[in-house]
Design a protein around this motif. Structure first.
Motif, short mmCIF file in Angstrom:
data_model
loop_
_atom_site.label_atom_id
_atom_site.label_comp_id
_atom_site.label_asym_id
_atom_site.label_seq_id
_atom_site.Cartn_x
_atom_site.Cartn_y
_atom_site.Cartn_z
N ARG A 246 23.29 -2.52 -7.48
CA ARG A 246 22.08 -3.33 -7.29
C ARG A 246 20.86 -2.41 -7.13
O ARG A 246 20.98 -1.27 -6.67
CB ARG A 246 22.20 -4.22 -6.04
N VAL A 247 19.71 -2.95 -7.47
CA VAL A 247 18.45 -2.26 -7.23
C VAL A 247 17.84 -2.87 -5.96
O VAL A 247 17.47 -4.04 -5.95
CB VAL A 247 17.48 -2.40 -8.42
N LEU A 248 17.80 -2.08 -4.89
CA LEU A 248 17.25 -2.56 -3.62
C LEU A 248 15.78 -2.18 -3.53
O LEU A 248 15.42 -1.00 -3.62
CB LEU A 248 18.00 -1.94 -2.44
N THR A 249 14.94 -3.20 -3.35
CA THR A 249 13.52 -2.97 -3.10
C THR A 249 13.28 -3.19 -1.60
O THR A 249 13.40 -4.31 -1.10
CB THR A 249 12.65 -3.92 -3.92
N ILE A 250 12.98 -2.11 -0.89
CA ILE A 250 12.85 -2.13 0.56
C ILE A 250 11.37 -2.08 0.90
O ILE A 250 10.65 -1.17 0.47
CB ILE A 250 13.58 -0.94 1.18
N THR A 251 10.90 -3.05 1.67
CA THR A 251 9.49 -3.15 2.01
C THR A 251 9.29 -2.99 3.51
O THR A 251 10.04 -3.56 4.31
CB THR A 251 8.92 -4.51 1.57
N GLY A 252 8.31 -2.20 3.89
CA GLY A 252 7.92 -2.06 5.28
C GLY A 252 6.42 -2.23 5.40
O GLY A 252 5.65 -1.39 4.93
N THR A 253 5.98 -3.31 6.01
CA THR A 253 4.56 -3.64 6.11
C THR A 253 4.07 -3.47 7.54
O THR A 253 4.66 -4.04 8.48
CB THR A 253 4.31 -5.10 5.67
N ALA A 254 3.02 -2.68 7.72
CA ALA A 254 2.43 -2.48 9.04
C ALA A 254 1.46 -3.61 9.35
O ALA A 254 0.50 -3.83 8.60
CB ALA A 254 1.73 -1.13 9.09
N ARG A 255 1.74 -4.30 10.46
CA ARG A 255 0.86 -5.40 10.86
C ARG A 255 1.09 -5.72 12.34
O ARG A 255 2.22 -5.65 12.81
CB ARG A 255 1.13 -6.65 10.01
N ASP A 256 0.04 -6.02 13.05
CA ASP A 256 0.13 -6.41 14.47
C ASP A 256 0.78 -5.31 15.32
O ASP A 256 1.49 -5.59 16.29
CB ASP A 256 0.93 -7.70 14.63
N GLY A 257 0.55 -4.06 14.96
CA GLY A 257 1.07 -2.95 15.73
C GLY A 257 2.55 -2.70 15.56
O GLY A 257 3.16 -1.96 16.35
N CYS A 259 6.15 -2.91 12.47
CA CYS A 259 6.55 -2.91 11.06
C CYS A 259 7.37 -4.16 10.77
O CYS A 259 8.27 -4.51 11.53
CB CYS A 259 7.39 -1.66 10.73
N TYR A 260 7.06 -4.82 9.66
CA TYR A 260 7.82 -5.97 9.21
C TYR A 260 8.59 -5.55 7.96
O TYR A 260 8.00 -5.14 6.96
CB TYR A 260 6.89 -7.15 8.90
N TYR A 261 9.92 -5.68 8.05
CA TYR A 261 10.79 -5.18 6.99
C TYR A 261 11.39 -6.33 6.17
O TYR A 261 11.53 -7.45 6.66
CB TYR A 261 11.91 -4.33 7.57
N GLY A 262 11.78 -5.99 4.97
CA GLY A 262 12.49 -6.93 4.13
C GLY A 262 13.18 -6.19 3.00
O GLY A 262 12.75 -5.11 2.59
N VAL A 263 14.27 -6.77 2.50
CA VAL A 263 15.03 -6.16 1.42
C VAL A 263 15.34 -7.22 0.37
O VAL A 263 15.77 -8.34 0.71
CB VAL A 263 16.37 -5.56 1.94
N VAL A 264 15.12 -6.88 -0.89
CA VAL A 264 15.49 -7.75 -2.01
C VAL A 264 16.40 -6.95 -2.93
O VAL A 264 16.06 -5.84 -3.37
CB VAL A 264 14.25 -8.24 -2.79
N TRP A 275 20.57 -11.08 -3.58
CA TRP A 275 20.44 -11.43 -2.16
C TRP A 275 19.14 -10.86 -1.64
O TRP A 275 18.56 -9.93 -2.21
CB TRP A 275 21.64 -10.94 -1.35
N LYS A 276 18.67 -11.41 -0.52
CA LYS A 276 17.45 -10.92 0.11
C LYS A 276 17.54 -11.19 1.61
O LYS A 276 18.20 -12.15 2.04
CB LYS A 276 16.21 -11.58 -0.48
N ARG A 277 16.89 -10.33 2.39
CA ARG A 277 16.92 -10.48 3.84
C ARG A 277 15.56 -10.10 4.41
O ARG A 277 15.10 -8.96 4.24
CB ARG A 277 18.00 -9.57 4.45
N ASP A 278 14.93 -11.03 5.09
CA ASP A 278 13.72 -10.73 5.84
C ASP A 278 14.10 -10.15 7.20
O ASP A 278 15.09 -10.58 7.82
CB ASP A 278 12.87 -11.99 6.03
N GLY A 279 13.34 -9.19 7.68
CA GLY A 279 13.59 -8.61 9.00
C GLY A 279 14.67 -7.55 9.03
O GLY A 279 14.99 -7.04 10.10
N LEU A 280 15.25 -7.20 7.88
CA LEU A 280 16.30 -6.19 7.83
C LEU A 280 15.69 -4.80 7.66
O LEU A 280 15.03 -4.53 6.65
CB LEU A 280 17.28 -6.48 6.69
N ASN A 281 15.92 -3.93 8.61
CA ASN A 281 15.41 -2.57 8.59
C ASN A 281 16.54 -1.63 8.16
O ASN A 281 17.52 -1.46 8.88
CB ASN A 281 14.90 -2.19 9.98
N LEU A 282 16.41 -1.04 7.00
CA LEU A 282 17.42 -0.10 6.50
C LEU A 282 17.12 1.34 6.93
O LEU A 282 17.69 2.28 6.38
CB LEU A 282 17.54 -0.18 4.98
#
Length: 426
Positions: A246-257, A259-264, A275-282
């Motif tokens: 699979r190709v995992l696209t891992i996102t980490g967004t800085a907001r409100d002091g 990091c908000y993570y997500g994986v697709v 599959w996709k998961r919000d809030g998952l920190n790899l």
């Protein structure tokens, strides 16, 4: 008349001169004394043999009855039964491809294109290449990358021992320089311990999807068909990892002091979301949400942390949770079958196929571990223990400060400084 200080200076210079001459083999006035000074103690109790090496090894591997030792400028082989040196070859790097008695040694020179495939038993050249700049070694293939021009690169896979071509695909230009053996790819990084060499398990199987990095983008090759199936570019807050087909696209967004993570996870070539998961920190970010490292794990399994700080192990292919811990549990090592998990001073061996712990060891609060196909290696306080992965049966347990360089089906290769030893199980 010379002063006492002058005589002390002359004596010191003479002592240093004799020491240098003796250590370099030029002249040794006291051979028996020097032999005693240079004698090493035992690496560990119960070893079958111990061998003094010509230098500090970079890696040690076992192929059948051959122990392959890589140095900075050479590679040599010893017989596993007798510890007798069988052959030696000049090389700046070496790696192992294939499996069992059919495995081979791949060697090359830094800043020089090409590589050689050597027979592990004799050191003879089975195949030579003069064009490749980078080589990756697997159980079922040797993959090399050659670029004849800025926009003309080709990735080719070869059968390790016979040298027949499996497939070859044009990749276009590769802006990022890749060279020597097993350069880093956008996949997963092995969890383990510094007391066990990262290559102790031997070569892995070639992944179903091969991600080739190229200046912020990744070219994805299907290794079953030898086709370029996708080219993907990461966004400014993203990282791409090719794991578990699979190709995992891992996102980490800085907001409100924070990091908000997500994986697709998507499947090329259609880029379908599997599959996709919000809030998952790899755990790909050190700080400030900057994605600066690959996800941790082993083979097709990745280690994640949920928003509550609880670790979990995830099958990268379909997103299934293979294990989910509480806040006190820490994953020490993992492969595609087992994981070693620590809670307090207790270690547990977790079986993915059985969905439960299959062994426990107490009193290991500061232990490190590495899962290999033949043994789980546990290291703590000058003690090395090899456990059967499936049930925790003790295969070896010795007091030693040596590093484990290889774990085979029959024993361990230990190295302490320039001394190498073979410790059979049982």
């Amino acid at each position: 008349m010379a002063s006492s200080g002058t005589w002390k200076g002359v004596t010191l210079v003479a002592a240093v001169t004799v020491t240098v001459l003796a250590s370099t083999g030029v002249w040794n006035p006291f051979p028996k004394l020097w032999e005693w000074v240079n004698t090493s103690g035992p690496v560990a109790p119960g070893t079958r043999w111990q061998q003094r090496l010509g230098g500090t090894p970079q890696s040690v591997s076992v192929i059948g009855e051959s122990v392959i030792v890589e140095y900075r400028t050479s590679v040599e082989a010893y017989n596993l039964t007798t510890a007798v040196k069988v052959w030696q070859s000049d090389a700046d790097w070496a790696t192992i491809a294939g499996q069992g008695d059919d495995a081979v040694v791949v060697t090359g020179r830094l800043l020089t294109k090409g590589y050689q495939v050597l027979d592990a038993r004799t050191g003879t050249v089975r195949r030579a290449d003069t064009e490749a700049g980078a080589v990756w070694a697997y159980q079922n293939g040797i993959v090399d990358l050659r670029c004849s021009g800025g926009d003309d690169c080709r990735l080719t896979a070869w059968e390790p021992r016979l040298g027949s071509q499996l497939w070859s695909v044009a990749t276009g230009g590769i802006g990022f320089v890749l060279h020597a053996a097993n350069p880093d790819l956008p996949d997963s990084r092995r969890l383990g311990t510094g007391d066990v060499d990262d290559a102790a398990s031997g070569p892995a199987m070639m992944p179903g999807l091969f991600g080739l990095p190229d200046n912020g983008q990744v070219r994805v090759i299907d290794t079953a068909t030898g086709r370029l199936v996708q080219t993907v570019r990461a966004g400014p807050e993203q990282r791409i990892a090719v794991v578990g087909g699979r190709v995992l696209t891992i996102t980490g967004t800085a907001r409100d002091g924070t990091c908000y993570y997500g994986v697709v996870a998507t499947a090329p070539p259609g880029n379908r979301t599997v599959w996709k998961r919000d809030g998952l920190n790899l755990r790909t970010a050190e700080s400030d949400c900057k994605q600066d490292r690959d996800p941790a794990g082993g083979y097709d399994v990745v280690l994640g942390v949920d928003p509550y700080g609880r670790q979990e192990l995830i099958n990268a292919a379909d997103g299934r949770n293979l294990w989910y811990g509480d806040k006190t549990a820490e994953v020490l090592s993992v492969d595609d079958r087992y994981a070693v998990i620590r809670s307090g001073d207790t270690l547990r061996g977790w079986s993915f196929s059985r969905g439960k712990a299959v062994w426990r060891q107490n009193g290991r609060a500061k232990a490190g571990a590495m899962v290999t196909p033949y043994a789980v290696i546990v290291v703590s306080s000058g003690r090395v223990t090899a456990l059967a992965p499936e049930n925790g049966a003790v295969r070896a347990d010795v007091r030693t400060d040596a590093k484990v360089f290889a774990a085979t089906s029959k024993g361990l290769i230990l190295v302490s400084g320039r001394d190498m030893a073979y410790l059979p199980y049982g």
